[in-house]
Design a protein around this motif. Structure first.
Motif, PDB file in Angstrom:
ATOM      1  N   GLU A  94     -19.254  16.686  23.312  1.00 36.79           N
ATOM      2  CA  GLU A  94     -18.683  17.961  24.190  1.00 36.79           C
ATOM      3  C   GLU A  94     -18.002  17.961  25.674  1.00 36.79           C
ATOM      4  OE1 GLU A  94     -22.988  18.534  25.573  1.00 36.79           O
ATOM      5  OE2 GLU A  94     -21.551  18.295  23.362  1.00 36.79           O
ATOM      6  N   MET A  95     -18.388  16.889  26.376  1.00 29.93           N
ATOM      7  CA  MET A  95     -18.084  16.261  27.624  1.00 29.93           C
ATOM      8  C   MET A  95     -16.868  15.324  27.237  1.00 29.93           C
ATOM      9  SD  MET A  95     -19.746  17.301  29.757  1.00 29.93           S
ATOM     10  CE  MET A  95     -19.621  16.734  31.257  1.00 29.93           C
ATOM     11  N   GLY A  96     -16.005  14.845  25.840  1.00 33.33           N
ATOM     12  CA  GLY A  96     -15.058  14.846  25.863  1.00 33.33           C
ATOM     13  C   GLY A  96     -15.413  13.457  25.972  1.00 33.33           C
ATOM     14  N   ASN A  97     -16.230  11.808  25.634  1.00 34.16           N
ATOM     15  CA  ASN A  97     -16.889  10.923  25.173  1.00 34.16           C
ATOM     16  C   ASN A  97     -16.771  10.430  24.170  1.00 34.16           C
ATOM     17  OD1 ASN A  97     -17.281  11.133  28.031  1.00 34.16           O
ATOM     18  ND2 ASN A  97     -20.005  12.093  27.875  1.00 34.16           N
ATOM     19  N   LEU A  98     -15.537   9.815  23.968  1.00 31.95           N
ATOM     20  CA  LEU A  98     -15.306  10.226  22.153  1.00 31.95           C
ATOM     21  C   LEU A  98     -16.080   8.204  22.031  1.00 31.95           C
ATOM     22  CD1 LEU A  98     -13.939   9.697  19.479  1.00 31.95           C
ATOM     23  CD2 LEU A  98     -12.305   9.204  20.629  1.00 31.95           C
ATOM     24  N   THR A  99     -16.757   8.003  21.027  1.00 29.79           N
ATOM     25  CA  THR A  99     -17.842   6.273  20.948  1.00 29.79           C
ATOM     26  C   THR A  99     -16.880   6.229  19.357  1.00 29.79           C
ATOM     27  OG1 THR A  99     -20.475   7.043  21.610  1.00 29.79           O
ATOM     28  CG2 THR A  99     -19.590   5.581  20.640  1.00 29.79           C
ATOM     29  N   VAL A 100     -16.247   4.678  19.842  1.00 22.97           N
ATOM     30  CA  VAL A 100     -15.404   4.322  19.282  1.00 22.97           C
ATOM     31  C   VAL A 100     -16.283   2.646  18.280  1.00 22.97           C
ATOM     32  CG1 VAL A 100     -13.166   3.041  18.613  1.00 22.97           C
ATOM     33  CG2 VAL A 100     -13.458   5.113  19.898  1.00 22.97           C
ATOM     34  N   ALA A 101     -16.269   2.664  17.525  1.00 24.93           N
ATOM     35  CA  ALA A 101     -16.791   1.474  17.028  1.00 24.93           C
ATOM     36  C   ALA A 101     -15.379  -0.067  16.963  1.00 24.93           C
ATOM     37  CB  ALA A 101     -17.582   1.552  15.464  1.00 24.93           C
ATOM     38  N   MET A 102     -15.728  -0.496  17.163  1.00 26.17           N
ATOM     39  CA  MET A 102     -14.320  -1.857  17.694  1.00 26.17           C
ATOM     40  C   MET A 102     -15.051  -3.251  16.945  1.00 26.17           C
ATOM     41  SD  MET A 102     -13.007  -0.865  21.059  1.00 26.17           S
ATOM     42  CE  MET A 102     -10.913  -1.534  20.262  1.00 26.17           C
ATOM     43  N   SER A 103     -14.113  -4.128  15.922  1.00 34.35           N
ATOM     44  CA  SER A 103     -14.775  -5.041  15.788  1.00 34.35           C
ATOM     45  C   SER A 103     -14.169  -6.184  16.988  1.00 34.35           C
ATOM     46  CB  SER A 103     -13.668  -6.052  14.979  1.00 34.35           C
ATOM     47  OG  SER A 103     -12.205  -5.973  15.093  1.00 34.35           O
ATOM     48  N   ASP A 104     -13.425  -5.857  17.777  1.00 36.26           N
ATOM     49  CA  ASP A 104     -13.665  -6.569  19.701  1.00 36.26           C
ATOM     50  C   ASP A 104     -12.899  -5.585  20.640  1.00 36.26           C
ATOM     51  OD1 ASP A 104     -12.524  -8.660  20.841  1.00 36.26           O
ATOM     52  OD2 ASP A 104     -10.480  -9.077  20.789  1.00 36.26           O
ATOM     53  N   PRO A 105     -14.265  -5.852  20.814  1.00 37.48           N
ATOM     54  CA  PRO A 105     -14.510  -4.528  22.400  1.00 37.48           C
ATOM     55  C   PRO A 105     -13.405  -4.857  23.477  1.00 37.48           C
ATOM     56  CG  PRO A 105     -16.762  -5.399  21.568  1.00 37.48           C
ATOM     57  CD  PRO A 105     -15.974  -5.980  20.742  1.00 37.48           C
ATOM     58  N   THR A 106     -13.038  -6.696  23.298  1.00 35.29           N
ATOM     59  CA  THR A 106     -12.463  -6.928  24.860  1.00 35.29           C
ATOM     60  C   THR A 106     -11.492  -6.715  24.666  1.00 35.29           C
ATOM     61  OG1 THR A 106     -12.727  -9.146  24.042  1.00 35.29           O
ATOM     62  CG2 THR A 106     -14.845  -8.426  24.579  1.00 35.29           C
ATOM     63  N   ASP A 107     -10.660  -6.256  24.182  1.00 35.06           N
ATOM     64  CA  ASP A 107      -9.118  -5.804  23.163  1.00 35.06           C
ATOM     65  C   ASP A 107      -8.446  -4.564  24.320  1.00 35.06           C
ATOM     66  OD1 ASP A 107      -6.270  -5.479  22.632  1.00 35.06           O
ATOM     67  OD2 ASP A 107      -7.042  -5.628  20.574  1.00 35.06           O
ATOM     68  N   GLU A 108      -8.316  -5.355  25.142  1.00 37.34           N
ATOM     69  CA  GLU A 108      -7.322  -3.778  26.589  1.00 37.34           C
ATOM     70  C   GLU A 108      -6.166  -2.931  26.078  1.00 37.34           C
ATOM     71  OE1 GLU A 108      -9.313  -2.859  29.449  1.00 37.34           O
ATOM     72  OE2 GLU A 108     -10.915  -4.721  28.675  1.00 37.34           O
ATOM     73  N   ARG A 109      -5.492  -3.986  25.468  1.00 33.66           N
ATOM     74  CA  ARG A 109      -4.358  -3.105  24.571  1.00 33.66           C
ATOM     75  C   ARG A 109      -5.020  -1.979  24.014  1.00 33.66           C
ATOM     76  NH1 ARG A 109      -0.767  -3.583  20.273  1.00 33.66           N
ATOM     77  NH2 ARG A 109      -2.335  -5.339  19.559  1.00 33.66           N
ATOM     78  N   ALA A 110      -5.993  -2.179  22.973  1.00 31.17           N
ATOM     79  CA  ALA A 110      -6.791  -1.298  21.606  1.00 31.17           C
ATOM     80  C   ALA A 110      -7.127   0.144  22.936  1.00 31.17           C
ATOM     81  CB  ALA A 110      -7.841  -1.690  20.937  1.00 31.17           C
ATOM     82  N   ILE A 111      -7.678  -0.386  23.694  1.00 37.21           N
ATOM     83  CA  ILE A 111      -8.467   0.337  24.491  1.00 37.21           C
ATOM     84  C   ILE A 111      -7.622   1.338  24.972  1.00 37.21           C
ATOM     85  CG2 ILE A 111     -10.343   0.695  26.287  1.00 37.21           C
ATOM     86  CD1 ILE A 111     -11.141  -1.955  25.621  1.00 37.21           C
ATOM     87  N   ARG A 112      -6.776   0.946  25.559  1.00 36.83           N
ATOM     88  CA  ARG A 112      -5.310   1.706  26.328  1.00 36.83           C
ATOM     89  C   ARG A 112      -5.115   2.593  25.399  1.00 36.83           C
ATOM     90  NH1 ARG A 112      -3.784  -1.828  28.782  1.00 36.83           N
ATOM     91  NH2 ARG A 112      -1.877  -2.991  27.955  1.00 36.83           N
ATOM     92  N   ALA A 113      -4.603   2.035  24.362  1.00 38.77           N
ATOM     93  CA  ALA A 113      -4.171   2.611  23.190  1.00 38.77           C
ATOM     94  C   ALA A 113      -4.876   3.962  22.456  1.00 38.77           C
ATOM     95  CB  ALA A 113      -3.378   1.923  22.062  1.00 38.77           C
ATOM     96  N   ILE A 114      -6.180   3.783  22.041  1.00 38.04           N
ATOM     97  CA  ILE A 114      -6.887   4.570  21.564  1.00 38.04           C
ATOM     98  C   ILE A 114      -6.744   5.983  22.813  1.00 38.04           C
ATOM     99  CG2 ILE A 114      -8.965   5.053  20.959  1.00 38.04           C
ATOM    100  CD1 ILE A 114      -8.906   2.215  19.940  1.00 38.04           C
TER     101      ILE A 114
END
Length: 273
Positions: A94-114
């Protein structure tokens, strides 16, 4: 050099030549660096996932968790976006925190887009690439089907925008009645329907008298002129000199015509004899 390649180079898991080969593989095949490392056989999935979870201090998501995701959480991330970055939404609070499982959590482009797409605060987690592919296929559908649907929706949207729309043509300015012009003065009365009943004063017409001419209280008679006050008489009015000489001779005394005598200074007569 990618962030993942730099981390593995510093940790001694890859050499510089292996990192360069992984970067070239990712650029040539347009894949992630995780897929490039796995395709070249530079590391296995378990080693890679354990390394990322330890270095980034983030949770690891197992395949059992990825299989029982609820629909509300899945709707937080669009299917095409999930397939593009090989990620899966795991939880949303409810606080707006979204946990996402990623194969490459170091990908800044993916983090920004999501984060931009979901408008949420992103909490990263890591999962193996193979587990994520199975979960994506299970919950969102096959990758080629998702991309075909996205292309069809995009094409339909382009066609909708290309259709002619009915124009709402408004009448031209000449067809509309002219707007009334505001009077320069405050309106002091209501104009009667019959203009002949409106009194005319001087050269002013009816409309001028009500809206644009002088007001009623402006016509006031001029004040009567005020007479100037009389000029005060001098304090001492001396008789003419000729008259004083005649009076002195009649009395048998010499005439005194000096300034001291005119001013009435005592002893002036005796000093002039």
């Amino acid at each position: 050099m990618s962030v993942l390649g730099t981390m593995m180079l510093r940790a001694g898991l890859l050499s510089e030549s292996q990192v360069a080969a992984a970067n070239e593989q990712a650029a040539t095949r347009s894949t992630s660096h995780v897929d490039a490392i796995l395709e070249l056989g530079l590391a296995d999935e378990d080693t890679l996932v354990a390394f990322l979870a330890s270095k980034l201090m983030i949770p690891r998501v197992r395949s059992a968790v990825l299989e029982r995701l609820d629909q509300h959480t899945l709707e937080r991330v669009p299917a095409l976006l999930a397939w593009d970055f090989k990620c899966m939404p795991v939880s949303f609070d409810e606080m707006g925190n979204l946990t996402v499982a990623m194969s490459d959590p170091t990908d800044e482009r993916a983090i920004r887009a999501i984060a931009e797409q979901t408008n949420s605060y992103l909490v990263r987690a890591v999962a193996s690439a193979s587990d994520l592919r199975r979960a994506l296929d299970r919950h969102y559908g096959a990758e080629h089907e998702v991309r075909e649907r996205a292309a069809a929706q995009l094409s339909e949207g382009v066609n909708e925008s290309a259709r002619p729309t009915e124009l709402n043509i408004e009448p031209s300015q000449s067809d509309q009645a002219p707007a009334p012009v505001a009077a320069p003065y405050m309106q002091v009365g209501v104009i009667p329907e019959d203009d002949d009943d409106v009194p005319v004063r001087g050269n002013h017409g009816a409309a001028e008298e009500v809206n644009s001419g002088p007001h009623e209280h402006a016509y006031e008679p001029a004040a009567a002129p005020v007479a100037a006050p009389p000029v005060a008489a001098p304090y001492v009015t001396a008789p003419p000199v000729a008259g004083r000489v005649a009076v002195a001779r009649a009395r048998g005394r010499p005439a005194q015509t000096g300034f001291a005598h005119q001013a009435g200074i005592p002893g002036a007569a005796s000093r002039t004899r």
